[in-house]
Design a protein around this motif. Sequence first.
Motif, PDB file in Angstrom:
ATOM      1  N   LEU A  26       0.808  -1.219   0.000  1.00 38.86           N
ATOM      2  CA  LEU A  26       0.000   0.000   0.000  1.00 38.86           C
ATOM      3  C   LEU A  26       0.843   1.272   0.000  1.00 38.86           C
ATOM      4  CD1 LEU A  26      -2.885  -0.871   2.511  1.00 38.86           C
ATOM      5  CD2 LEU A  26      -3.028  -0.751   0.018  1.00 38.86           C
ATOM      6  N   LEU A  27       2.131   1.159  -0.221  1.00 37.60           N
ATOM      7  CA  LEU A  27       3.016   2.316  -0.080  1.00 37.60           C
ATOM      8  C   LEU A  27       3.523   2.859  -1.411  1.00 37.60           C
ATOM      9  CD1 LEU A  27       4.997   1.113   3.064  1.00 37.60           C
ATOM     10  CD2 LEU A  27       2.946   2.563   2.955  1.00 37.60           C
ATOM     11  N   GLY A  28       2.813   2.572  -2.476  1.00 39.64           N
ATOM     12  CA  GLY A  28       3.211   3.067  -3.788  1.00 39.64           C
ATOM     13  C   GLY A  28       4.083   2.061  -4.513  1.00 39.64           C
ATOM     14  N   GLY A  29       4.265   2.277  -5.773  1.00 42.65           N
ATOM     15  CA  GLY A  29       5.055   1.361  -6.590  1.00 42.65           C
ATOM     16  C   GLY A  29       5.149   1.906  -7.998  1.00 42.65           C
ATOM     17  N   GLY A  30       5.118   1.002  -8.969  1.00 46.89           N
ATOM     18  CA  GLY A  30       5.190   1.405 -10.370  1.00 46.89           C
ATOM     19  C   GLY A  30       3.814   1.392 -10.999  1.00 46.89           C
ATOM     20  N   GLY A  31       3.762   1.596 -12.285  1.00 45.37           N
ATOM     21  CA  GLY A  31       2.524   1.511 -13.043  1.00 45.37           C
ATOM     22  C   GLY A  31       1.427   2.405 -12.509  1.00 45.37           C
ATOM     23  N   VAL A  32       0.205   1.867 -12.460  1.00 39.57           N
ATOM     24  CA  VAL A  32      -0.949   2.616 -11.966  1.00 39.57           C
ATOM     25  C   VAL A  32      -0.703   3.080 -10.535  1.00 39.57           C
ATOM     26  CG1 VAL A  32      -3.395   2.426 -11.323  1.00 39.57           C
ATOM     27  CG2 VAL A  32      -2.608   1.501 -13.509  1.00 39.57           C
ATOM     28  N   ASP A  33      -0.185   2.192  -9.705  1.00 36.74           N
ATOM     29  CA  ASP A  33       0.050   2.509  -8.302  1.00 36.74           C
ATOM     30  C   ASP A  33       0.954   3.731  -8.155  1.00 36.74           C
ATOM     31  OD1 ASP A  33      -0.200   2.106  -5.547  1.00 36.74           O
ATOM     32  OD2 ASP A  33       1.394   0.616  -5.472  1.00 36.74           O
ATOM     33  N   GLY A  34       2.058   3.740  -8.857  1.00 36.24           N
ATOM     34  CA  GLY A  34       2.970   4.876  -8.802  1.00 36.24           C
ATOM     35  C   GLY A  34       2.326   6.154  -9.301  1.00 36.24           C
ATOM     36  N   ALA A  35       1.562   6.045 -10.387  1.00 31.44           N
ATOM     37  CA  ALA A  35       0.890   7.221 -10.952  1.00 31.44           C
ATOM     38  C   ALA A  35      -0.138   7.789  -9.978  1.00 31.44           C
ATOM     39  CB  ALA A  35       0.233   6.858 -12.279  1.00 31.44           C
ATOM     40  N   VAL A  36      -0.906   6.921  -9.336  1.00 31.80           N
ATOM     41  CA  VAL A  36      -1.912   7.374  -8.367  1.00 31.80           C
ATOM     42  C   VAL A  36      -1.240   8.104  -7.206  1.00 31.80           C
ATOM     43  CG1 VAL A  36      -3.547   6.546  -6.616  1.00 31.80           C
ATOM     44  CG2 VAL A  36      -3.708   5.709  -8.979  1.00 31.80           C
ATOM     45  N   HIS A  37      -0.174   7.535  -6.680  1.00 31.84           N
ATOM     46  CA  HIS A  37       0.516   8.170  -5.552  1.00 31.84           C
ATOM     47  C   HIS A  37       1.192   9.481  -5.966  1.00 31.84           C
ATOM     48  CE1 HIS A  37       0.167   5.501  -2.035  1.00 31.84           C
ATOM     49  NE2 HIS A  37      -0.066   4.562  -2.946  1.00 31.84           N
ATOM     50  N   ARG A  38       1.803   9.510  -7.148  1.00 32.48           N
ATOM     51  CA  ARG A  38       2.469  10.741  -7.597  1.00 32.48           C
ATOM     52  C   ARG A  38       1.458  11.862  -7.799  1.00 32.48           C
ATOM     53  NH1 ARG A  38       5.332   7.096 -10.537  1.00 32.48           N
ATOM     54  NH2 ARG A  38       4.087   7.454 -12.407  1.00 32.48           N
ATOM     55  N   ARG A  39       0.395  11.571  -8.546  1.00 30.99           N
ATOM     56  CA  ARG A  39      -0.578  12.624  -8.868  1.00 30.99           C
ATOM     57  C   ARG A  39      -1.450  12.972  -7.666  1.00 30.99           C
ATOM     58  NH1 ARG A  39      -4.551  13.552 -13.811  1.00 30.99           N
ATOM     59  NH2 ARG A  39      -5.117  15.668 -13.247  1.00 30.99           N
ATOM     60  N   GLY A  40      -1.728  11.982  -6.831  1.00 35.47           N
ATOM     61  CA  GLY A  40      -2.594  12.221  -5.673  1.00 35.47           C
ATOM     62  C   GLY A  40      -1.910  12.950  -4.532  1.00 35.47           C
ATOM     63  N   GLY A  41      -0.591  12.851  -4.479  1.00 36.33           N
ATOM     64  CA  GLY A  41       0.154  13.564  -3.456  1.00 36.33           C
ATOM     65  C   GLY A  41       0.270  12.819  -2.138  1.00 36.33           C
ATOM     66  N   PRO A  42       0.866  13.479  -1.162  1.00 35.15           N
ATOM     67  CA  PRO A  42       1.234  12.827   0.100  1.00 35.15           C
ATOM     68  C   PRO A  42       0.055  12.399   0.972  1.00 35.15           C
ATOM     69  CG  PRO A  42       1.742  15.174   0.193  1.00 35.15           C
ATOM     70  CD  PRO A  42       1.337  14.867  -1.228  1.00 35.15           C
ATOM     71  N   ALA A  43      -1.123  12.950   0.787  1.00 37.81           N
ATOM     72  CA  ALA A  43      -2.267  12.585   1.633  1.00 37.81           C
ATOM     73  C   ALA A  43      -2.629  11.111   1.461  1.00 37.81           C
ATOM     74  CB  ALA A  43      -3.471  13.467   1.307  1.00 37.81           C
ATOM     75  N   ILE A  44      -2.502  10.591   0.249  1.00 40.85           N
ATOM     76  CA  ILE A  44      -2.819   9.178   0.004  1.00 40.85           C
ATOM     77  C   ILE A  44      -1.815   8.296   0.732  1.00 40.85           C
ATOM     78  CG2 ILE A  44      -3.015   7.355  -1.737  1.00 40.85           C
ATOM     79  CD1 ILE A  44      -3.920   9.534  -3.718  1.00 40.85           C
ATOM     80  N   LEU A  45      -0.543   8.607   0.585  1.00 44.64           N
ATOM     81  CA  LEU A  45       0.492   7.822   1.254  1.00 44.64           C
ATOM     82  C   LEU A  45       0.335   7.880   2.775  1.00 44.64           C
ATOM     83  CD1 LEU A  45       2.966   6.028   1.061  1.00 44.64           C
ATOM     84  CD2 LEU A  45       4.372   8.097   0.920  1.00 44.64           C
ATOM     85  N   ALA A  46      -0.019   9.037   3.304  1.00 45.61           N
ATOM     86  CA  ALA A  46      -0.204   9.170   4.749  1.00 45.61           C
ATOM     87  C   ALA A  46      -1.320   8.242   5.242  1.00 45.61           C
ATOM     88  CB  ALA A  46      -0.509  10.625   5.116  1.00 45.61           C
ATOM     89  N   GLU A  47      -2.433   8.187   4.508  1.00 47.39           N
ATOM     90  CA  GLU A  47      -3.527   7.294   4.908  1.00 47.39           C
ATOM     91  C   GLU A  47      -3.132   5.831   4.734  1.00 47.39           C
ATOM     92  OE1 GLU A  47      -7.622   7.901   3.912  1.00 47.39           O
ATOM     93  OE2 GLU A  47      -7.411  10.077   4.058  1.00 47.39           O
ATOM     94  N   CYS A  48      -2.391   5.525   3.682  1.00 50.02           N
ATOM     95  CA  CYS A  48      -1.922   4.148   3.484  1.00 50.02           C
ATOM     96  C   CYS A  48      -0.988   3.730   4.617  1.00 50.02           C
ATOM     97  CB  CYS A  48      -1.232   4.005   2.127  1.00 50.02           C
ATOM     98  SG  CYS A  48      -2.376   3.988   0.729  1.00 50.02           S
ATOM     99  N   ARG A  49      -0.123   4.627   5.036  1.00 50.14           N
ATOM    100  CA  ARG A  49       0.769   4.324   6.159  1.00 50.14           C
ATOM    101  C   ARG A  49      -0.032   4.075   7.436  1.00 50.14           C
ATOM    102  NH1 ARG A  49       5.407   8.517   4.494  1.00 50.14           N
ATOM    103  NH2 ARG A  49       6.735   7.026   3.397  1.00 50.14           N
ATOM    104  N   ALA A  50      -1.067   4.865   7.648  1.00 48.36           N
ATOM    105  CA  ALA A  50      -1.921   4.677   8.826  1.00 48.36           C
ATOM    106  C   ALA A  50      -2.632   3.320   8.762  1.00 48.36           C
ATOM    107  CB  ALA A  50      -2.931   5.814   8.930  1.00 48.36           C
TER     108      ALA A  50
END
Length: 170
Positions: A26-50
């Motif tokens: 859930l912490l980002g990666g390549g392909g769609v996952d990487g694109a979602v995290h890059r464009r969505g910004g840090p709020a998505i990663l923060a919730e995934c970390r939680a």
Amino acid sequence: MEIVLVEGDITAQRVDVIVNAANSSLLGGGGVDGAVHRRGGPAILAECRALRASKYGRGLKTGQAVATTAGKLPARWVVHTVGPVFSPDEDRSALLRDCYTNSLAIADELGAATVAFPLISAGVYGWPVADAVRQALTVLRAASPAHVTEARLVLFGPETYAVAGRIAAS
């Protein structure tokens, strides 16, 4: 529910829910996952970390789904799902269908009317495009959610879009 095929970038879809073909961390990666995290910004990663720190300490299992904020994406939520890696020796199609079923169920629970799906597992996970489209359409055509009125299958590139169009028409 109407099913719409769209050629384009999943992160540009103006919908209630964008489904992310995530990896189990859930912490980002390549392909769609990487694109979602890059464009969505840090709020998505923060919730995934939680989520990892609480309910999903070992990560999200294949076929399961969980929702977070959409951050800067043009959506209200992101539903993360982990697709199976394709295997020519083992039928994992039920797990692939579970990704669509569980993501759609979460979107419906959120009250979403519109959901955009990528072609889950058809990238780096090696699922053959034609069968990935068949699996997605099997689930979406059989679904009868209470709130979701439109499910978009967002296909990256004209070749993938053309394959999906042929399969949808047959």
